[in-house]
Design a protein around this motif. Structure first.
Motif, PDB file in Angstrom:
ATOM      1  N   ARG A 184      68.039  65.044  74.988  1.00 61.52           N
ATOM      2  CA  ARG A 184      68.252  66.402  75.490  1.00 61.52           C
ATOM      3  C   ARG A 184      67.177  67.369  74.994  1.00 61.52           C
ATOM      4  N   ARG A 187      64.081  67.454  77.113  1.00 61.32           N
ATOM      5  CA  ARG A 187      64.223  68.218  78.356  1.00 61.32           C
ATOM      6  C   ARG A 187      64.240  69.719  78.081  1.00 61.32           C
ATOM      7  N   ASP A 211      64.066  67.595  86.570  1.00 60.06           N
ATOM      8  CA  ASP A 211      65.047  66.553  86.314  1.00 60.06           C
ATOM      9  C   ASP A 211      64.457  65.166  86.550  1.00 60.06           C
ATOM     10  N   SER A 214      61.717  64.594  83.735  1.00 53.36           N
ATOM     11  CA  SER A 214      62.183  64.617  82.356  1.00 53.36           C
ATOM     12  C   SER A 214      63.578  64.013  82.262  1.00 53.36           C
TER      13      SER A 214
END
Length: 215
Positions: A184, A187, A211, A214
Protein backbone atom coordinates in the motif's frame (compact mmCIF):
# COMPACT_ATOMS: atom_id res chain seq x y z
CA UNK A 1 -14.25 22.15 -106.86
CA UNK A 2 -14.77 23.33 -103.30
CA UNK A 3 -12.40 22.18 -100.59
CA UNK A 4 -13.90 19.96 -97.92
CA UNK A 5 -13.70 21.82 -94.59
CA UNK A 6 -11.54 20.25 -91.93
CA UNK A 7 -13.15 18.96 -88.76
CA UNK A 8 -12.00 20.73 -85.64
CA UNK A 9 -12.74 23.33 -83.03
CA UNK A 10 -11.59 26.70 -81.81
CA UNK A 11 -9.48 27.38 -78.70
CA UNK A 12 -8.96 31.02 -77.77
CA UNK A 13 -9.83 32.05 -81.33
CA UNK A 14 -7.44 29.57 -82.96
CA UNK A 15 -8.73 26.72 -85.10
CA UNK A 16 -7.52 23.30 -84.00
CA UNK A 17 -7.92 20.57 -86.58
CA UNK A 18 -8.81 17.14 -85.32
CA UNK A 19 -5.83 14.82 -85.42
CA UNK A 20 -3.34 17.68 -85.53
CA UNK A 21 -0.36 17.89 -83.18
CA UNK A 22 -2.07 20.70 -81.26
CA UNK A 23 -5.24 18.62 -80.98
CA UNK A 24 -3.30 15.70 -79.51
CA UNK A 25 -1.49 18.01 -77.10
CA UNK A 26 -4.67 19.69 -75.87
CA UNK A 27 -6.47 16.39 -75.38
CA UNK A 28 -3.47 15.01 -73.49
CA UNK A 29 -3.49 18.03 -71.20
CA UNK A 30 -7.23 17.67 -70.66
CA UNK A 31 -6.85 14.00 -69.84
CA UNK A 32 -4.05 14.74 -67.43
CA UNK A 33 -6.19 17.30 -65.62
CA UNK A 34 -9.03 14.81 -65.34
CA UNK A 35 -6.77 12.09 -63.99
CA UNK A 36 -5.26 14.53 -61.51
CA UNK A 37 -8.72 15.51 -60.34
CA UNK A 38 -9.70 11.88 -59.88
CA UNK A 39 -6.51 11.22 -57.92
CA UNK A 40 -7.21 14.18 -55.63
CA UNK A 41 -10.78 12.99 -55.07
CA UNK A 42 -9.55 9.48 -54.23
CA UNK A 43 -6.97 10.89 -51.82
CA UNK A 44 -9.58 13.04 -50.10
CA UNK A 45 -11.98 10.11 -49.90
CA UNK A 46 -9.33 7.88 -48.31
CA UNK A 47 -8.46 10.63 -45.81
CA UNK A 48 -12.09 10.92 -44.73
CA UNK A 49 -12.34 7.13 -44.43
CA UNK A 50 -9.29 7.13 -42.14
CA UNK A 51 -10.69 10.03 -40.14
CA UNK A 52 -13.91 8.09 -39.63
CA UNK A 53 -11.92 5.11 -38.33
CA UNK A 54 -9.98 7.36 -35.97
CA UNK A 55 -13.23 8.73 -34.52
CA UNK A 56 -13.81 5.34 -32.90
CA UNK A 57 -11.13 6.35 -30.39
CA UNK A 58 -13.22 9.28 -29.12
CA UNK A 59 -15.48 8.89 -26.10
CA UNK A 60 -19.23 9.54 -26.09
CA UNK A 61 -18.89 13.04 -24.65
CA UNK A 62 -16.20 14.07 -27.13
CA UNK A 63 -18.32 12.85 -30.03
CA UNK A 64 -21.37 14.72 -28.72
CA UNK A 65 -19.42 17.99 -28.71
CA UNK A 66 -18.71 17.63 -32.44
CA UNK A 67 -22.38 17.97 -33.37
CA UNK A 68 -22.11 15.23 -35.99
CA UNK A 69 -25.19 13.78 -37.73
CA UNK A 70 -27.02 11.28 -35.51
CA UNK A 71 -26.69 8.55 -38.13
CA UNK A 72 -22.89 8.90 -38.07
CA UNK A 73 -22.69 8.90 -34.28
CA UNK A 74 -24.85 5.77 -34.19
CA UNK A 75 -22.73 4.10 -36.87
CA UNK A 76 -19.56 4.81 -34.87
CA UNK A 77 -21.14 3.40 -31.70
CA UNK A 78 -22.17 0.24 -33.57
CA UNK A 79 -18.69 -0.14 -35.07
CA UNK A 80 -17.18 -0.21 -31.57
CA UNK A 81 -19.34 -3.26 -30.75
CA UNK A 82 -18.57 -5.29 -33.88
CA UNK A 83 -15.84 -7.90 -33.46
CA UNK A 84 -16.29 -9.81 -36.74
CA UNK A 85 -13.65 -8.71 -39.26
CA UNK A 86 -15.90 -8.63 -42.32
CA UNK A 87 -18.73 -6.98 -40.40
CA UNK A 88 -16.32 -4.35 -39.09
CA UNK A 89 -15.00 -3.70 -42.60
CA UNK A 90 -18.48 -3.15 -44.02
CA UNK A 91 -19.39 -0.87 -41.11
CA UNK A 92 -16.28 1.22 -41.66
CA UNK A 93 -17.12 1.56 -45.35
CA UNK A 94 -20.54 2.86 -44.31
CA UNK A 95 -18.91 5.32 -41.92
CA UNK A 96 -16.62 6.44 -44.76
CA UNK A 97 -19.65 7.23 -46.93
CA UNK A 98 -21.19 9.25 -44.12
CA UNK A 99 -17.93 11.10 -43.54
CA UNK A 100 -17.89 12.23 -47.17
CA UNK A 101 -21.21 14.00 -46.58
CA UNK A 102 -19.85 16.19 -43.78
CA UNK A 103 -19.25 19.86 -44.39
CA UNK A 104 -15.78 21.38 -44.05
CA UNK A 105 -16.39 22.76 -40.54
CA UNK A 106 -17.44 19.35 -39.22
CA UNK A 107 -14.35 17.70 -40.69
CA UNK A 108 -12.09 20.37 -39.17
CA UNK A 109 -13.78 19.96 -35.77
CA UNK A 110 -13.34 16.17 -35.89
CA UNK A 111 -9.64 16.47 -36.67
CA UNK A 112 -9.18 19.05 -33.93
CA UNK A 113 -10.86 16.76 -31.38
CA UNK A 114 -8.53 13.90 -32.31
CA UNK A 115 -5.48 16.18 -32.11
CA UNK A 116 -6.59 17.37 -28.68
CA UNK A 117 -7.06 13.81 -27.43
CA UNK A 118 -3.68 12.75 -28.78
CA UNK A 119 -2.00 15.71 -27.11
CA UNK A 120 -3.74 14.93 -23.82
CA UNK A 121 -2.71 11.27 -23.96
CA UNK A 122 0.90 12.22 -24.66
CA UNK A 123 1.02 14.63 -21.71
CA UNK A 124 -0.51 12.02 -19.38
CA UNK A 125 2.07 9.46 -20.49
CA UNK A 126 4.86 11.95 -19.80
CA UNK A 127 3.40 12.74 -16.37
CA UNK A 128 3.16 9.07 -15.50
CA UNK A 129 6.78 8.57 -16.53
CA UNK A 130 7.90 11.49 -14.34
CA UNK A 131 6.06 10.12 -11.30
CA UNK A 132 7.47 6.63 -11.78
CA UNK A 133 10.99 7.98 -12.22
CA UNK A 134 10.78 10.02 -9.03
CA UNK A 135 9.30 7.14 -7.04
CA UNK A 136 12.02 4.73 -8.16
CA UNK A 137 14.71 7.29 -7.37
CA UNK A 138 13.27 8.08 -3.93
CA UNK A 139 13.19 4.40 -3.04
CA UNK A 140 16.68 3.75 -4.38
CA UNK A 141 18.59 6.78 -3.01
CA UNK A 142 18.48 8.33 0.45
CA UNK A 143 19.60 11.70 -0.92
CA UNK A 144 16.76 11.72 -3.46
CA UNK A 145 14.37 12.89 -0.74
CA UNK A 146 16.37 16.09 -0.25
CA UNK A 147 16.32 16.65 -4.02
CA UNK A 148 12.55 16.24 -4.10
CA UNK A 149 11.95 18.56 -1.14
CA UNK A 150 14.16 21.21 -2.71
CA UNK A 151 11.95 21.22 -5.82
CA UNK A 152 8.65 20.70 -3.98
CA UNK A 153 8.97 22.39 -0.58
CA UNK A 154 5.22 22.08 0.06
CA UNK A 155 5.52 18.32 0.47
CA UNK A 156 4.78 16.79 3.86
CA UNK A 157 8.32 15.53 4.42
CA UNK A 158 7.42 13.42 7.47
CA UNK A 159 4.63 11.63 5.59
CA UNK A 160 6.77 10.95 2.53
CA UNK A 161 9.69 9.75 4.63
CA UNK A 162 7.40 7.31 6.49
CA UNK A 163 5.92 6.01 3.24
CA UNK A 164 9.37 5.43 1.76
CA UNK A 165 10.46 3.58 4.87
CA UNK A 166 7.37 1.35 4.77
CA UNK A 167 7.63 0.73 1.02
CA UNK A 168 11.23 -0.42 1.39
CA UNK A 169 10.18 -2.71 4.21
CA UNK A 170 7.29 -4.14 2.18
CA UNK A 171 9.59 -4.75 -0.78
CA UNK A 172 11.73 -7.22 1.20
CA UNK A 173 10.82 -10.73 -0.03
CA UNK A 174 9.22 -12.99 2.54
CA UNK A 175 11.44 -15.85 1.49
CA UNK A 176 14.76 -16.01 -0.37
CA UNK A 177 14.32 -16.09 -4.13
CA UNK A 178 10.92 -14.40 -4.17
CA UNK A 179 10.34 -11.17 -6.10
CA UNK A 180 10.07 -7.88 -4.16
CA UNK A 181 6.52 -6.97 -3.09
CA UNK A 182 4.77 -3.65 -3.65
CA UNK A 183 2.33 -2.84 -0.89
CA UNK A 184 0.00 0.00 0.00
CA UNK A 185 2.81 2.46 0.82
CA UNK A 186 4.21 2.01 -2.68
CA UNK A 187 0.86 3.10 -4.17
CA UNK A 188 0.45 5.97 -1.72
CA UNK A 189 3.85 7.37 -2.72
CA UNK A 190 2.56 7.55 -6.27
CA UNK A 191 -0.54 9.44 -5.14
CA UNK A 192 1.50 11.91 -3.09
CA UNK A 193 3.95 12.61 -5.91
CA UNK A 194 1.09 13.01 -8.35
CA UNK A 195 -0.49 15.83 -6.34
CA UNK A 196 2.69 17.85 -6.76
CA UNK A 197 3.54 16.96 -10.35
CA UNK A 198 0.12 17.14 -11.96
CA UNK A 199 -2.55 19.80 -12.28
CA UNK A 200 -5.76 19.10 -10.33
CA UNK A 201 -7.80 18.48 -13.49
CA UNK A 202 -5.45 15.68 -14.53
CA UNK A 203 -5.91 13.64 -11.37
CA UNK A 204 -9.07 11.90 -12.54
CA UNK A 205 -7.64 11.27 -15.99
CA UNK A 206 -4.79 9.07 -14.78
CA UNK A 207 -6.52 7.42 -11.82
CA UNK A 208 -7.15 4.19 -13.71
CA UNK A 209 -3.59 4.15 -15.05
CA UNK A 210 -2.25 4.49 -11.52
CA UNK A 211 -4.07 1.34 -10.44
CA UNK A 212 -2.68 -0.56 -13.40
CA UNK A 213 0.87 0.68 -13.04
CA UNK A 214 0.97 0.44 -9.27
CA UNK A 215 -0.39 -2.90 -8.08
Amino acid sequence: MSRKPKKGYYVRGEFVAEGSELDVQLKAELKGTTESSRTDQKRESDALQTLGEDLLALGVNALARLNLPDILVTAIAEAKKITNFEGKRRQMQFIGKLMRKLDADQVIAARAALDEQHSGSASQTLLLHQIETWRNDLLARENALADWLAQHPGTDAQQLRALLRQARKDALPGKPGLAPRQGRAYREIFQLLRTHLSAPDKDADIEETVDQESP
